[in-house]
Each structure stands twice: as C-alpha cells, then as structure tokens.
Design a protein around this motif. Structure first.
Motif, PDB file in Angstrom:
ATOM      1  N   LEU A  84      71.022  90.933 -42.724  1.00 11.74           N
ATOM      2  CA  LEU A  84      70.494  92.126 -42.684  1.00 11.74           C
ATOM      3  C   LEU A  84      69.019  92.058 -43.047  1.00 11.74           C
ATOM      4  O   LEU A  84      68.126  92.469 -42.464  1.00 11.74           O
ATOM      5  N   VAL A  85      68.613  91.209 -44.131  1.00 12.00           N
ATOM      6  CA  VAL A  85      67.395  90.865 -44.630  1.00 12.00           C
ATOM      7  C   VAL A  85      66.539  90.309 -43.581  1.00 12.00           C
ATOM      8  O   VAL A  85      65.484  90.655 -43.338  1.00 12.00           O
ATOM      9  N   VAL A  86      67.009  89.144 -42.802  1.00 10.64           N
ATOM     10  CA  VAL A  86      66.425  88.548 -41.594  1.00 10.64           C
ATOM     11  C   VAL A  86      66.094  89.371 -40.615  1.00 10.64           C
ATOM     12  O   VAL A  86      64.876  89.247 -40.017  1.00 10.64           O
ATOM     13  N   ILE A  87      67.061  90.053 -40.157  1.00  9.52           N
ATOM     14  CA  ILE A  87      66.941  90.859 -39.048  1.00  9.52           C
ATOM     15  C   ILE A  87      65.727  92.030 -39.389  1.00  9.52           C
ATOM     16  O   ILE A  87      64.865  92.391 -38.537  1.00  9.52           O
ATOM     17  N   VAL A  88      65.821  92.512 -40.672  1.00  7.43           N
ATOM     18  CA  VAL A  88      65.088  93.791 -40.961  1.00  7.43           C
ATOM     19  C   VAL A  88      63.609  93.124 -40.986  1.00  7.43           C
ATOM     20  O   VAL A  88      62.503  93.638 -40.453  1.00  7.43           O
ATOM     21  N   ILE A  89      63.308  92.108 -41.910  1.00  4.55           N
ATOM     22  CA  ILE A  89      61.910  91.376 -41.958  1.00  4.55           C
ATOM     23  C   ILE A  89      61.567  90.783 -40.667  1.00  4.55           C
ATOM     24  O   ILE A  89      60.176  90.740 -40.442  1.00  4.55           O
ATOM     25  N   GLY A  90      62.354  90.321 -39.698  1.00  5.27           N
ATOM     26  CA  GLY A  90      62.020  89.883 -38.643  1.00  5.27           C
ATOM     27  C   GLY A  90      61.459  91.005 -37.516  1.00  5.27           C
ATOM     28  O   GLY A  90      60.639  90.650 -36.455  1.00  5.27           O
ATOM     29  N   MET A  91      62.164  92.098 -37.700  1.00  4.77           N
ATOM     30  CA  MET A  91      61.861  93.265 -36.645  1.00  4.77           C
ATOM     31  C   MET A  91      60.554  94.151 -37.016  1.00  4.77           C
ATOM     32  O   MET A  91      60.193  94.839 -36.008  1.00  4.77           O
ATOM     33  N   VAL A  92      60.381  94.024 -38.245  1.00  5.54           N
ATOM     34  CA  VAL A  92      59.174  94.863 -38.567  1.00  5.54           C
ATOM     35  C   VAL A  92      57.733  94.269 -38.455  1.00  5.54           C
ATOM     36  O   VAL A  92      56.747  95.037 -38.602  1.00  5.54           O
ATOM     37  N   GLY A  93      57.778  92.951 -38.327  1.00  4.61           N
ATOM     38  CA  GLY A  93      56.350  92.348 -38.364  1.00  4.61           C
ATOM     39  C   GLY A  93      55.881  91.795 -36.895  1.00  4.61           C
ATOM     40  O   GLY A  93      55.170  91.073 -36.828  1.00  4.61           O
ATOM     41  N   TRP A  94      56.459  92.237 -35.912  1.00  5.64           N
ATOM     42  CA  TRP A  94      56.113  91.725 -34.674  1.00  5.64           C
ATOM     43  C   TRP A  94      54.770  92.332 -34.017  1.00  5.64           C
ATOM     44  O   TRP A  94      54.229  91.786 -33.072  1.00  5.64           O
ATOM     45  N   ALA A  95      54.306  93.382 -34.531  1.00  7.82           N
ATOM     46  CA  ALA A  95      53.232  94.021 -33.967  1.00  7.82           C
ATOM     47  C   ALA A  95      52.016  93.436 -33.757  1.00  7.82           C
ATOM     48  O   ALA A  95      51.246  93.075 -32.899  1.00  7.82           O
ATOM     49  N   ARG A  96      51.550  92.790 -35.235  1.00  8.29           N
ATOM     50  CA  ARG A  96      50.455  91.965 -35.047  1.00  8.29           C
ATOM     51  C   ARG A  96      50.378  90.833 -34.177  1.00  8.29           C
ATOM     52  O   ARG A  96      49.333  90.506 -33.604  1.00  8.29           O
ATOM     53  N   PRO A  97      51.428  89.969 -34.303  1.00  2.16           N
ATOM     54  CA  PRO A  97      51.292  88.967 -33.457  1.00  2.16           C
ATOM     55  C   PRO A  97      51.282  89.250 -31.955  1.00  2.16           C
ATOM     56  O   PRO A  97      50.663  88.767 -31.117  1.00  2.16           O
ATOM     57  N   ALA A  98      51.979  90.340 -31.396  1.00  2.07           N
ATOM     58  CA  ALA A  98      51.936  90.854 -30.272  1.00  2.07           C
ATOM     59  C   ALA A  98      50.509  91.203 -29.543  1.00  2.07           C
ATOM     60  O   ALA A  98      50.275  90.907 -28.472  1.00  2.07           O
ATOM     61  N   ARG A  99      49.822  91.743 -30.743  1.00  2.13           N
ATOM     62  CA  ARG A  99      48.425  92.163 -30.123  1.00  2.13           C
ATOM     63  C   ARG A  99      47.505  90.957 -30.071  1.00  2.13           C
ATOM     64  O   ARG A  99      46.781  91.043 -29.176  1.00  2.13           O
ATOM     65  N   LEU A 100      47.678  89.954 -30.849  1.00  2.00           N
ATOM     66  CA  LEU A 100      46.859  88.642 -30.896  1.00  2.00           C
ATOM     67  C   LEU A 100      47.304  88.106 -29.496  1.00  2.00           C
ATOM     68  O   LEU A 100      46.393  87.408 -28.808  1.00  2.00           O
ATOM     69  N   VAL A 101      48.799  87.946 -29.198  1.00  6.40           N
ATOM     70  CA  VAL A 101      49.145  87.312 -27.798  1.00  6.40           C
ATOM     71  C   VAL A 101      48.639  87.986 -26.674  1.00  6.40           C
ATOM     72  O   VAL A 101      48.320  87.472 -25.645  1.00  6.40           O
ATOM     73  N   ARG A 102      48.708  89.293 -26.659  1.00  6.28           N
ATOM     74  CA  ARG A 102      48.114  90.128 -25.772  1.00  6.28           C
ATOM     75  C   ARG A 102      46.780  89.867 -25.506  1.00  6.28           C
ATOM     76  O   ARG A 102      46.274  89.774 -24.162  1.00  6.28           O
ATOM     77  N   GLY A 103      45.968  89.529 -26.294  1.00  6.41           N
ATOM     78  CA  GLY A 103      44.489  89.203 -26.254  1.00  6.41           C
ATOM     79  C   GLY A 103      44.063  87.944 -25.584  1.00  6.41           C
ATOM     80  O   GLY A 103      43.197  87.918 -24.717  1.00  6.41           O
TER      81      GLY A 103
END
Length: 351
Positions: free
Chosen positions: A205-224
């Motif tokens: 549960l901890v892994v899934i929760v912390i893994g799914m809440v932090g994707w936004a910043r890497p996604a914005r960098l990859v998009r750029g």
C-alpha cells in the motif's frame, strides 16, 4: 575532479551503502524481532582496547552494563568483566540477500549480548533493527520511484508527442496532482482500510501510494524533452521514411529522456524513503513487528522516550548518508548530461 570520476565516486558510495543494508543479516548481530525483556532501553555499549587498569588488548572488548546503585534506568560498565568481541561469529539464522541461508555474523559475543546502539522498549537490538529496517524503507523508496518514473515517462511522452487536447488534459491532471494535499488524503484513505493489515499488505500500500502521487513532476519534464526532440531533423527524417509512432518513441525519443529520468530517480528515491518514514511514523505504513526506519522512530511520540533515551533518535540519522549519496549522484548526473560550453567560449580570442 572530472565529472565521470565524480559520478563513479557517488555511485560506488551508494552501492556500498545499499550492499550493507541488503546484507543486513551478516552485519546485524541479532534477529531484529528477538526480545530481551530484562534490558529495555539499554544505552549503547562502548568497545575498548584499553582496560580499566591501563592494559592494552589486541582484541577489542566491551564491559557488560549493570544498573547503577539506587537507580532503575541508569547503567554503568561492570569493569570487573571484560568480554572479548568475536568476529565472524555463528549465531541466529538468516537469509543473506533474502535467499542464501547462513548463520555467520560479522561480530558477536560469547555468553552475553552486545548492543552497540542500545535497545528499545522491548530490549531489541537497535543496530539490527536499523539495518533490517533499511531494507524496508529503501525498497519502498526504490519501488515507489520506479512506479513514479514509469507513469511519468508514459504520460509525459504521450502528452508531448501527441499534443493537442490530450496534452492539455494530461497537464491539467498533472497540475491537480501537484496541488493536492496528499497527507490529508492518506489519512482519509487509511480510515477506509481495516484496522489490522498484514505487513506485506501495508508495504504494498505504501509503495503504490507514494508511487502514484509523485508522477506529475517527472511527466512535465519528460514532456518538455519530447516536445523538443520530436521536432529535430533525424526524427522528421524517420517519420518521412514511414516510421511508426511506436518506433519513433522507442528508438529516437525515449533514449533522449534517459538523462532526465535518471536524474529524477536520484532525486525521488530519498524523497520517497522519507515519505515511507513519515507514513510509518504516523502509523499509516509498515506495522510492527516488521521494522522500518519510520516505525523505529514511532517510540519518540512518547515524552519519556523523547527526553530520556537519546539513542532512539539514531534511526533518523541512518537516512543521512543515503540522502547525501543520492543528491551527489543527481548533481553528477545533471552536470554530466548537460555540458556547458563556457570554458570553450572564454578560451576563444580573435586573431
């Protein structure tokens, strides 16, 4: 120091630190759940080479601790008994790296127990619990970072490559994830779960929760990165020759995002380890008897422990070398993948 050497130095440091934690059974003298109820909150023992009479010993030794006269929680060394420290001692069984059965420990003592970092409220060895707790906390950070980077790379490439309404939708969702107060949402999530969950379920549960809440910043960098790469000549040429979107993403665009993803990994792992520690400290993470750096610190919520037993703070210091190692690695990766031309420009002079 050149950038490749700096990168290699930090990488070696991190590999050594992770190797010690991965081989916790060898470096830990005892089973982390083994209790010694007669010696709760025993302070750390000191290793000596010089005895009380001034004699030098070639083999390190320690003095057992005994209660000071007239006290119930103050200890002093029993200098009448010197116990030699034994290396490569056979003691409690464990599995090295999780699958190799072994009884060999780095050090130990015959006939008594040595607590280099003291004991907790149940008399459990703090050193053993910190080493084994590091396996849980670091694994949660590594797996959580892996989930985050996978989602971030997938969403960022889709948004940057296809653009249009898909880009707008995904970036608005990313902004929402960046703005949400996740700590309060975790409290709400925990309220809907059963009061008692197994350690494995809590860890996942901890892994899934912390893994799914932090994707936004890497996604914005990859998009750029994708927005820039997809307009380059070699990508346009490949598209002109009939290359499919999957081929372009896999062969030309994804490799260009590797440096960003590696740098983000070096930054996210310590952040997610700290997130696991916070969740476990607040009772939302891995429960007892499994140890993690977070639930080792949970005893500090009691005032008497907070003011009386300083060695209970030591699990908080365990993350410090890992933080420094990962941040140093992230800095080396960033400098290695983003070379600057300042020195070359400054060395040019008109003839």
């Amino acid at each position: 120091m050149t950038q490749p050497r700096k990168f290699a130095r930090w990488l070696i440091v991190l590999l050594m630190l992770h190797g010690i934690v991965a081989a916790a059974g060898f470096f830990a003298p005892y089973d982390p759940v083994e209790q010694d109820r007669e010696r709760p909150y025993l302070p750390p023992m000191r290793v000596h080479l010089m005895d009380a009479r001034g004699h030098l010993h070639l083999r390190p030794f320690f003095y057992p601790l005994r209660l000071r006269a007239g006290s119930f929680d103050q200890y002093e060394e029993d200098t009448a008994t010197a116990v030699p420290l034994r290396f490569f001692e056979r003691a409690a069984a464990y599995h090295l790296f999780g699958f190799v059965p072994s009884h060999l420990h780095l050090f130990g003592a015959s006939g008594t127990r040595i607590y280099l970092l003291g004991t907790d409220t149940y008399g459990r060895d703090q050193l053993s619990r910190i080493l084994y707790g590091g396996q849980v906390s670091l694994l949660a950070g590594l797996l959580g970072a892996g989930v985050t980077l996978f989602l971030g790379a997938l969403i960022g490439m889709a948004a940057g490559y296809f653009g249009g309404w898909r880009d707008d939708l995904l970036m608005r969702i990313a902004e929402l994830f960046l703005a949400l107060p996740w700590l309060y949402l975790l409290f709400a999530l925990r309220a809907f779960l059963p009061l008692a969950v197994s350690p494995l379920e809590a860890f996942l549960l901890v892994v899934i929760v912390i893994g799914m809440v932090g994707w936004a910043r890497p996604a914005r960098l990859v998009r750029g990165v994708v927005l820039s790469v997809k307009e380059r000549d070699f990508v346009r040429a490949a598209r002109g020759f009939g290359a499919s979107d999957v081929y372009l993403l896999r062969r030309h665009i994804l490799p260009e995002t590797a440096s960003v993803l590696l740098t983000q990994a070096a930054i996210l792992v310590p952040q997610f380890v700290l997130a696991e520690m916070t969740l476990s400290f607040l009772g939302l993470g891995v429960p007892e008897p499994m140890s993690s750096w977070g639930n080792l610190l949970a005893a500090l919520q009691q005032y008497n422990v907070l003011v009386s037993y300083w060695w209970m703070y030591l699990p908080a210091l365990a993350i410090v070398p890992f933080f420094l190692g990962y941040l140093g690695l992230a800095s080396a990766l960033q400098q290695r993948t983003s070379p600057y031309k300042i020195e070359e420009k400054s060395s040019w002079s008109p003839s």
